[in-house]
Each structure stands twice: as structure tokens, then as C-alpha cells.
Write an enzyme that holds these catalytic residues in place. Structure first.
Site, PDB file in Angstrom:
ATOM      1  N   HIS A 259       1.341   5.489  -1.631  1.00 11.02           N
ATOM      2  CA  HIS A 259       0.865   6.647  -2.385  1.00 11.02           C
ATOM      3  C   HIS A 259       2.070   7.298  -3.044  1.00 11.02           C
ATOM      4  O   HIS A 259       2.988   7.731  -2.348  1.00 11.02           O
ATOM      5  CB  HIS A 259       0.194   7.676  -1.462  1.00 11.02           C
ATOM      6  CG  HIS A 259      -1.013   7.136  -0.769  1.00 11.02           C
ATOM      7  ND1 HIS A 259      -2.277   7.262  -1.293  1.00 11.02           N
ATOM      8  CD2 HIS A 259      -1.145   6.452   0.395  1.00 11.02           C
ATOM      9  CE1 HIS A 259      -3.144   6.686  -0.466  1.00 11.02           C
ATOM     10  NE2 HIS A 259      -2.493   6.183   0.555  1.00 11.02           N
TER      11      HIS A 259
ATOM     12  N   LYS B 296      -9.856  -0.313  -5.477  1.00 13.10           N
ATOM     13  CA  LYS B 296      -9.830   0.285  -4.144  1.00 13.10           C
ATOM     14  C   LYS B 296     -11.171   0.901  -3.804  1.00 13.10           C
ATOM     15  O   LYS B 296     -11.718   1.690  -4.574  1.00 13.10           O
ATOM     16  CB  LYS B 296      -8.739   1.366  -4.112  1.00 13.10           C
ATOM     17  CG  LYS B 296      -8.710   2.188  -2.843  1.00 13.10           C
ATOM     18  CD  LYS B 296      -7.940   1.509  -1.730  1.00 13.10           C
ATOM     19  CE  LYS B 296      -8.047   2.299  -0.435  1.00 13.10           C
ATOM     20  NZ  LYS B 296      -6.887   2.153   0.425  1.00 13.10           N
TER      21      LYS B 296
ATOM     22  N   HIS C  59       0.857  -1.207   0.000  1.00 14.24           N
ATOM     23  CA  HIS C  59       0.000   0.000   0.000  1.00 14.24           C
ATOM     24  C   HIS C  59       0.888   1.250   0.000  1.00 14.24           C
ATOM     25  O   HIS C  59       1.463   1.598   1.036  1.00 14.24           O
ATOM     26  CB  HIS C  59      -0.913   0.008   1.243  1.00 14.24           C
ATOM     27  CG  HIS C  59      -1.834   1.175   1.337  1.00 14.24           C
ATOM     28  ND1 HIS C  59      -3.173   1.034   1.635  1.00 14.24           N
ATOM     29  CD2 HIS C  59      -1.636   2.510   1.196  1.00 14.24           C
ATOM     30  CE1 HIS C  59      -3.748   2.220   1.671  1.00 14.24           C
ATOM     31  NE2 HIS C  59      -2.831   3.135   1.416  1.00 14.24           N
TER      32      HIS C  59
ATOM     33  N   ASP D  31       1.390   2.408   3.733  1.00 12.55           N
ATOM     34  CA  ASP D  31       0.576   3.618   3.581  1.00 12.55           C
ATOM     35  C   ASP D  31       1.459   4.862   3.571  1.00 12.55           C
ATOM     36  O   ASP D  31       1.071   5.899   4.110  1.00 12.55           O
ATOM     37  CB  ASP D  31      -0.504   3.710   4.674  1.00 12.55           C
ATOM     38  CG  ASP D  31      -1.599   4.703   4.313  1.00 12.55           C
ATOM     39  OD1 ASP D  31      -1.659   5.150   3.147  1.00 12.55           O
ATOM     40  OD2 ASP D  31      -2.384   5.049   5.216  1.00 12.55           O
TER      41      ASP D  31
ATOM     42  N   HIS E 273      -4.472  -0.899   6.231  1.00 17.64           N
ATOM     43  CA  HIS E 273      -3.990  -0.096   7.381  1.00 17.64           C
ATOM     44  C   HIS E 273      -4.905  -0.192   8.600  1.00 17.64           C
ATOM     45  O   HIS E 273      -5.471   0.788   9.047  1.00 17.64           O
ATOM     46  CB  HIS E 273      -3.761   1.367   6.973  1.00 17.64           C
ATOM     47  CG  HIS E 273      -4.786   2.003   6.088  1.00 17.64           C
ATOM     48  ND1 HIS E 273      -6.120   1.976   6.377  1.00 17.64           N
ATOM     49  CD2 HIS E 273      -4.670   2.679   4.922  1.00 17.64           C
ATOM     50  CE1 HIS E 273      -6.772   2.609   5.429  1.00 17.64           C
ATOM     51  NE2 HIS E 273      -5.924   3.045   4.527  1.00 17.64           N
TER      52      HIS E 273
ATOM     53  N   HIS F 149     -10.442   0.951   2.308  1.00 15.94           N
ATOM     54  CA  HIS F 149     -10.213   1.917   3.389  1.00 15.94           C
ATOM     55  C   HIS F 149     -11.398   1.764   4.334  1.00 15.94           C
ATOM     56  O   HIS F 149     -12.501   2.192   4.030  1.00 15.94           O
ATOM     57  CB  HIS F 149     -10.130   3.352   2.852  1.00 15.94           C
ATOM     58  CG  HIS F 149      -9.811   4.337   3.944  1.00 15.94           C
ATOM     59  ND1 HIS F 149      -8.608   5.008   4.032  1.00 15.94           N
ATOM     60  CD2 HIS F 149     -10.529   4.734   5.021  1.00 15.94           C
ATOM     61  CE1 HIS F 149      -8.605   5.773   5.113  1.00 15.94           C
ATOM     62  NE2 HIS F 149      -9.763   5.633   5.731  1.00 15.94           N
TER      63      HIS F 149
HETATM   64  C1  NCD Z   1      -3.666   8.913   2.572  1.00 12.58           C
HETATM   65  C2  NCD Z   1      -3.265   9.982   1.562  1.00 12.58           C
HETATM   66  O1  NCD Z   1      -2.646  10.968   1.984  1.00 12.58           O
HETATM   67  O2  NCD Z   1      -3.514   9.816   0.372  1.00 12.58           O
HETATM   68  N1  NCD Z   1      -3.657   9.481   3.885  1.00 12.58           N
HETATM   69  C3  NCD Z   1      -3.581   8.818   5.058  1.00 12.58           C
HETATM   70  O3  NCD Z   1      -3.656   9.455   6.111  1.00 12.58           O
HETATM   71  N2  NCD Z   1      -3.408   7.528   5.107  1.00 12.58           N
HETATM   72  C4  NCD Z   1      -4.989   8.359   2.206  1.00 12.58           C
HETATM   73  C5  NCD Z   1      -5.303   7.068   2.878  1.00 12.58           C
HETATM   74  O4  NCD Z   1      -4.706   6.024   2.608  1.00 12.58           O
HETATM   75  O5  NCD Z   1      -6.222   7.062   3.711  1.00 12.58           O
HETATM   76 ZN    ZN Z   2      -3.280   5.063   2.003  1.00 11.36          ZN
END
Ligand code: NCD
Ligand code: ZN
Length: 345
Positions: free
Chosen positions: A15, A99, A13, A247, A174, A136
Site C-alpha cells: 500500500h 483486487k 502486495h 502488506d 496475506h 482479501h
Molecule cells: C490494509 C490498509 O491499511 O490499506 N490494512 C491491513 O490491515 N492490512 C488493507 C488490507 O490489505 O487489508
Molecule cells: Zn493490504
């Protein structure tokens, strides 16, 4: 034990964002991980096969030449997602999973799903073709206390999906609560969960430590110590239903230190150092490889990686680099408040 060799890990996971941030953060993951599942919550989101193919190209361009790294792409589910398009994208292997963001649950989730019943036909198709659903797991109803949103989601949404579609491959992402740990343990065979380093390292006191700490703010929000302890126990136990999804979620410092700061912890840079230290502190180093390199690939029916990595214990605590530079701005790098002696050699 001052040195351990394990199968090269995967991060299930991440971003990566886009543009300049993407160029800065991709190498932080591709250095230590073989594969990663890339979240689709861009602005606008990754909605179809074409978006995913284009995004994957931009990611691969940002991978340093020396690294051998495969990004797995995801589609962002909306109430307008076309199940035949989704199926085609999956069967073409352009995307790996879909997702589910409840609308408004987190960063860039406004086009997410409001009513789970509206996407049940899509989830049925995913069950038929074996496509994983990444969730999520928080309700978005503002009348529910922010610390209870995961538990209420499990009781009211996840349980509904699991009963209707027991063979759908699901990752509750998460996870942050002892209720989630219990539900996953007792749940369907096809249900598993990912856990982040920051939810293993911190409890909710870290949000208000002498003052407000925006860099520890993420969603789902940090919980009480008893929940952290439940996560630690299961992550270090070797249980195959639990694995790493960092995450890692970069935001510019200006967007975190703000009157309405963004949710997300950028933890890619020292992810393996932090996790190795946590496992050592628990005297559970022998189970580290399962959590970061084996359990996730089993859940996703993938082979484990052939390459190995070496983790080496240093005599003095590591000094972490504090920030990652993006043009003239910075992203704060996650650093928990305990000494860390392990590095990737
Ligand atoms: C994530 C993001 O910034 O894209 N933020 C987070 O707090 N985890 C989004 C997510 O995975 O919930
Ligand atoms: Zn995330």
C-alpha cells in the site's frame, strides 16, 4: 553463514497511499525490491485504466533516482466494474491484476463486492485473458467471529470461485491460518498465496501485550500460535505456491493510536532484515530466495530479476529507526520483539 547473495526480491502486495505519505513510503520499498504489486484501495479507489495510469505516474515520481523499481498496478473490483474496460486495461498492460475486497472487509473497502455471484462474468473474462485475481479473503458478516473470517471465506467464497473457474489465476493474499495453508496446498494449480512478515513474526498475543498494541493491529487479524507455526513451516519450505506479499500498510500514528485505530502494519523499511532473521532462526536460510525472489514471479508468469542483493549478518543486533517522518507527523515502523542481525548491504 555471514553473507548471502540472492536474486533481488519483489513484494507482491504493498500500500503506497497517495500525496505526502506516498512520497515518504515509496523509497522504503523501492530501495530493496525490484517490483511490487500496488493495492488500489485509495480514497476514492483505483477503478479504471485512467486512474491506474495517473497513480502509477505519481508513484514513479516518488522513486529515488538511484533505484530501479517497477510498480504493477491493480484495479479495484466493484459490482459495477465493466468487464470490457477491465479487459482493455489489462491488454494495454496498464494494469497487472484486479483486487477483490469483500465490501467492508478492511481499510477503504466500502465500495467492494457484496455478492460474489454478481462479478462472476468479470471473473470469467479474467480467466479468458489470464488476468490475476488478488483476494482479501475474509467474510464481512459481523456475526462471524473476527478470528474465523478467513476460514469461513475459504469455505464459502474461495472454494466456490475455484470450483467454477479452476483456471483463473488467484492469489489469496496475506494468509493467516493453517486452514488457508492447507487449502492452498491442496488447491488448483493456478491458486497461490502471499504471506506477510508480521504474520510470520507475531501471534495474536502481540495485540494485548501488557496493554492494547494498536501497531500490531492489521487485517486479517493476527491469529493463534498454531496458525503462525503453520505459516512459518510453509513459507520456509520452498513450496512454490507461497511467497512474500508484505502488506506494508502505512497509517499516521495518530490514526493508529486512536479510539478506533486503523488496521495496517508499516513494515517496508526492515522487511528483508526481519524475514532473513526468521528464516535463519528456523535454520531455513537456503529457502529464503524462493520465498522472496522466485515463487511469486513464477506464479505471475514473470522472469525472475537479473539483479542480485547481498544480505550481511552483523555482530550486534540492529537498532531500528522507530518512525518515518511525513511532514510533521510520523508512521510507526514495524519492529518485531526479537533481535535482528541481518541487513541489506
Ligand atoms: C490494509 C490498509 O491499511 O490499506 N490494512 C491491513 O490491515 N492490512 C488493507 C488490507 O490489505 O487489508
Ligand atoms: Zn493490504
Amino acid at each position: 553463514m555471514n553473507e548471502i547473495e540472492i536474486i533481488k526480491p519483489d513484494d507482491w502486495h504493498v500500500h503506497f497511499r497517495d500525496g505526502e505519505i506516498l512520497k515518504a513510503v515509496v523509497p522504503e520499498t523501492s530501495r530493496d525490491f525490484s517490483r511490487a504489486i500496488v493495492m488500489p484501495n485509495l480514497i476514492p479507489p483505483v477503478l479504471n485504466e485512467k486512474d491506474a495510469i495517473e497513480y502509477k505516474k505519481r508513484i514513479l515520481k516518488a522513486v529515488p533516482y538511484k533505484d530501479n523499481f517497477t510498480p504493477f498496478m491493480t484495479l479495484y473490483l466493484t459490482e459495477h466494474t465493466n468487464k470490457n474496460d477491465l479487459k482493455e486495461a489489462y491488454l494495454n498492460q496498464s494494469v497487472f491484476a484486479a483486487k477483490l475486497y469483500p465490501a467492508g472487509a478492511t481499510t477503504n473497502s466500502s465500495s467492494g463486492v457484496k455478492d460474489i455471484k454478481r462479478i462472476m462474468p468479470i471473473l470469467e473474462t479474467m480467466t479468458e485473458i489470464g488476468m490475476p485475481l488478488l483476494i482479501h479473503g475474509e467474510v464481512t458478516n459481523k456475526s462471524i467471529d473476527i478470528f474465523d473470517r478467513e476460514k469461513v471465506f475459504i469455505d464459502t467464497v474461495l472454494d466456490f470461485i475455484c470450483r467454477k473457474l479452476p483456471n483463473l489465476k488467484i492469489t489469496l493474499e496475506h494468509i493467516t491460518t493453517k486452514e488457508a495453508v492447507l487449502y492452498i496446498k491442496q488447491g488448483n494449480k493456478s491458486l497461490a498465496a502471499s504471506i506477510t512478515p508480521h504474520h510470520l513474526a507475531l501471534n495474536r498475543n502481540a495485540l494485548f501485550d501488557g496493554g492494547i498494541r494498536p501497531h500490531n493491529y492489521c487485517l486479517p487479524i493476527l491469529k493463534r500460535e498454531k496458525h503462525r507455526e503453520a505459516l512459518i513451516k510453509v513459507a520456509t519450505s520452498g513450496n512454490e505456491k507461497f511467497f512474500l506479499g508484505s502488506d506494508t500498510a502505512p497509517h499516521l500514528i495518530a490514526d493508529k493510536e486512536n479510539s478506533c485505530g486503523c488496521a495496517g502494519v508499516f513494515n517496508a523499511t526492515y522487511c528483508l532484515s526481519v524475514l532473513t532473521q526468521i528464516f535463519e532462526n528456523e535454520k531455513k536460510l537456503p529457502y529464503l530466495e524462493k520465498f522472496i525472489s522466485i515463487n511469486g514471479s513464477k506464479h505471475y508468469n514473470l522472469k525472475t530479476n537479473k539483479l542480485k542483493i547481498k544480505l550481511v549478518k552483523t555482530s550486534k543486533p540492529l537498532t531500528f529507526q522507530k518512525k518515518l517522518n511525513v511532514n510533521n507527523q510520523n508512521i510507526q515502523i514495524f519492529n518485531p520483539d526479537f533481535p535482528i542481525f541481518w541487513k541489506v548491504s
